[in-house]
Design an enzyme around this catalytic site. Structure first.
Site, short mmCIF file in Angstrom:
data_model
loop_
_atom_site.label_atom_id
_atom_site.label_comp_id
_atom_site.label_asym_id
_atom_site.label_seq_id
_atom_site.Cartn_x
_atom_site.Cartn_y
_atom_site.Cartn_z
N ASP A 206 -20.50 11.78 7.41
CA ASP A 206 -21.80 11.25 6.98
C ASP A 206 -22.18 9.98 7.74
O ASP A 206 -21.36 9.07 7.88
CB ASP A 206 -21.69 10.93 5.48
CG ASP A 206 -22.98 10.39 4.91
OD1 ASP A 206 -23.93 11.17 4.82
OD2 ASP A 206 -23.03 9.19 4.56
N GLU A 268 -22.83 13.81 11.46
CA GLU A 268 -24.26 13.66 11.18
C GLU A 268 -24.79 12.64 12.18
O GLU A 268 -24.75 11.45 11.94
CB GLU A 268 -24.52 13.17 9.75
CG GLU A 268 -26.00 13.17 9.43
CD GLU A 268 -26.43 12.21 8.33
OE1 GLU A 268 -27.54 12.35 7.83
OE2 GLU A 268 -25.66 11.30 7.98
C1 GLC Z 1 -26.56 10.64 5.02
C2 GLC Z 1 -26.73 11.69 3.95
C3 GLC Z 1 -27.75 11.21 2.97
C4 GLC Z 1 -27.23 9.95 2.36
C5 GLC Z 1 -26.89 8.90 3.42
C6 GLC Z 1 -26.08 7.77 2.85
O1 GLC Z 1 -27.72 10.48 5.76
O2 GLC Z 1 -27.05 12.93 4.52
O3 GLC Z 1 -28.03 12.16 1.99
O4 GLC Z 1 -28.18 9.43 1.47
O5 GLC Z 1 -26.14 9.44 4.47
O6 GLC Z 1 -24.79 8.21 2.55
#
Ligand code: GLC
Ligand code: CA
Length: 546
Positions: A206, A268
């Site tokens: 993440d 991500e």
């Molecule tokens: C990422 C996740 C999102 C979350 C953020 C903080 O972007 O996909 O849903 O709010 O991280 O953890």
């Protein structure tokens, strides 16, 4: 791969919230769809401020979602079906209720005092302090710089016990860990091993580009205007994608590489360009993540043949032979149905997106409901909003509830998601026609379209491992390419990215025997040559060429 938002996939115990046993109960569906792996967004214990992305214990399961035994059963049942389970690992921050943070926040001298990003701030009357910083004054001190949380408000939160601020890239309940402290890396890597030892096939990391911040805490550049919460807009050069993060990625890859079986590391990774993306693979050394997400192809501003061609070609040629990971939908963005739909040809556009996702040379990542054409169902009243940014940003920012509504399984009550009429988010209004059961009985449904594409992708050597070559490369309206397998056989794909009919000739694709494999244009069912291919608005055409 298939992303599941556990709260919204299948409720098994009637509390209106999806859970692990619900996912287990739907494995046969996933198997029939044809997927290889499930990525579950966080199901660890959490105060659920950010619906699981605020983790208070990395080595357990939130009781809302089930037990460790349920998790073990899910992994085992998935394995029987050759479906691998991937977890979501949040390394940038913990919950403010995590024991590490509680200890760290208790004093400036405790053993974990340096586990988070603490700063004493600057005197409110010192030179250069802005009116914005002064809004967050405590005991005469203000945050050390102009950093704004991605979710609105100052990125610095005051803790009286320490008389210091801590940094949070996201909600204030999500304090950033201090990755410059080796103890943090050790502790986080230990949690990763905890799950690898329990059979998970890998992780989606993440917000992983945000692990490091500028040690000098320099001000970000002001970019003008304000965000939905009213904070001045600033750039992110000092809080995002700092080069130090790659050292961590290399150590992570080396550690995970020691585990048996093919474990996969996914990132991500919202990045500005393919050169930055390549670094996340480790460039020519291939020693960082196997699959950092490419967000250029699937999250382009508009549906545009030239843009798609350029971004796909870049991903295929400028990442040192690594495999691209394409994705058009996730739990943070309005669904592709709405982002790319024009309100008239939405169903054709959804088929087009599926075609590009599943016939290019990539690893493909889908989001639950994408395969049936679920739409974004944004709340219409502030009081109904669950996602905190939707409340603080209302009405400019209505939050992410719209893309997180319950999976639509049947035309029955709650779309078969739950027996409880009070589901945590309302079921979208179109569930009577847009659902798995109804679409399973329809020959030309979007669900059927996805199944056919996935089946072809698995069984056809050209689509499975073949090379990709762009065709008709100056066409501004139609994206065309060919995939060629080791057996010399090719597949040609053509998608019309406009609302006007288009005719293309793809003689460059080689071969003279053409057989349509899949199309939503009845007139192309019998297309027998590579010239004069007449594509209706937003039509897709996939054919074998020999
Ligand atoms: C990422 C996740 C999102 C979350 C953020 C903080 O972007 O996909 O849903 O709010 O991280 O953890
Ligand atoms: Ca960080």
């Amino acid at each position: 791969m298939y992303e599941i938002y556990p709260r919204s996939f299948q409720d098994s115990n009637g509390d209106g919230i999806g859970d692990l046993n619900g996912i287990t109960a739907r494995l046969d569906y996933l198997k029939a769809l044809g997927i290889d792996a499930v990525w579950m967004t966080p199901m660890f214990p959490s105060p659920q401020v950010d619906f699981g992305y605020d983790i208070s214990d990395y080595e357990s399961v939130d009781p809302q979602y089930g037990t460790m035994a349920d998790f073990t059963r899910l992994v085992a049942e998935a394995k029987k079906r050759n479906v691998r389970i991937l977890l979501d690992m949040v390394m940038n921050h913990t919950s403010d209720k995590h024991k590490w943070f509680i200890e760290s926040a208790s004093s400036r001298t405790n053993p974990k005092a340096d586990w988070y990003v603490w700063n004493s701030g600057v005197p409110a009357n010192s030179a250069g302090v802005t009116a914005y910083q002064k809004r967050f004054e405590h005991d005469g001190m203000v945050p050390p710089n102009n950093w704004v949380s991605g979710f609105g408000g100052s990125a610095w939160e005051w803790v009286p016990a320490r008389k210091q601020f801590y940094y949070h890239e996201f909600y204030k309940q999500q304090p950033d860990l201090n990755w410059r402290n080796p103890a943090v890396e050790q502790a986080m890597f230990a949690t990763i091993r905890f799950w690898l030892d329990r059979g998970v096939a890998g992780f989606r990391f993440d917000a992983v580009p945000t692990l490091f911040e500028d040690p000098q805490l320099r001000n970000e550049t002001s970019t003008g205007g304000t965000n939905a919460q009213g904070d001045p807009n600033v750039s992110d050069e000092y809080t995002n994608n700092l080069p130090e993060v790659h050292d961590v990625m290399r150590r992570l890859r080396a550690m995970v590489g020691k585990y048996p079986g093919d474990r996969v590391l996914i990132g991500e990774t919202y990045l500005p360009n393919v050169q930055e993306l390549d670094k996340w693979y480790g460039g020519a050394s291939h020693n960082e993540l196997q699959l950092p997400m490419d967000m250029q192809v699937g999250f382009a501003k508009k549906l545009d043949a030239g843009l798609l061609r350029r971004h796909i070609a870049e991903a295929e040629t400028e990442i040192h032979g690594s495999e691209p990971l394409f994705v058009f939908d996730n739990h943070d963005n309005p669904r592709s149905w709405n982002r790319y739909g024009d309100g008239v040809h939405d169903a054709a556009i959804a088929r087009l997106i599926a075609t590009v996702l599943l016939t290019t040379k990539d690893s493909a990542l889908m989001y639950y409901g994408e395969e049936i054409g679920m739409v974004t169902s944004t709340p219409t009243r502030k009081e109904d909003v669950q996602d905190p940014i939707g409340r603080t940003g209302w009405p400019k920012e209505k939050g992410r509830d719209g893309e997180r509504t319950p999976m639509q399984w049947t035309p029955g009550p709650q779309a078969g998601f739950s027996t409880n009429p009070h589901t945590w988010l309302p079921v979208a209004g179109d569930y009577k026609t847009v659902n798995v059961q109804t679409e399973s009985g329809e020959q030309a449904s979007l669900l059927d379209w996805h199944k056919q594409l996935i089946r072809m992708r698995r069984s056809d050597p050209a689509l499975h491992t073949g090379t990709i070559t762009m065709l008709d490369t100056s066409n501004p309206s139609v994206l065309s390419y060919t995939r060629k397998g080791d057996d010399g056989k090719s597949i040609v794909v053509s998608v019309n990215c406009t609302a006007a009919p288009q005719t293309v000739s793809l003689d460059g694709a080689g071969g003279s025997h053409v057989q349509t494999l899949l199309t939503d244009a009845p007139s192309l069912q019998r297309q027998a040559t590579l010239s004069g291919i007449a594509l209706p608005p937003y039509a897709s055409w996939v054919a074998r060429v020999e």
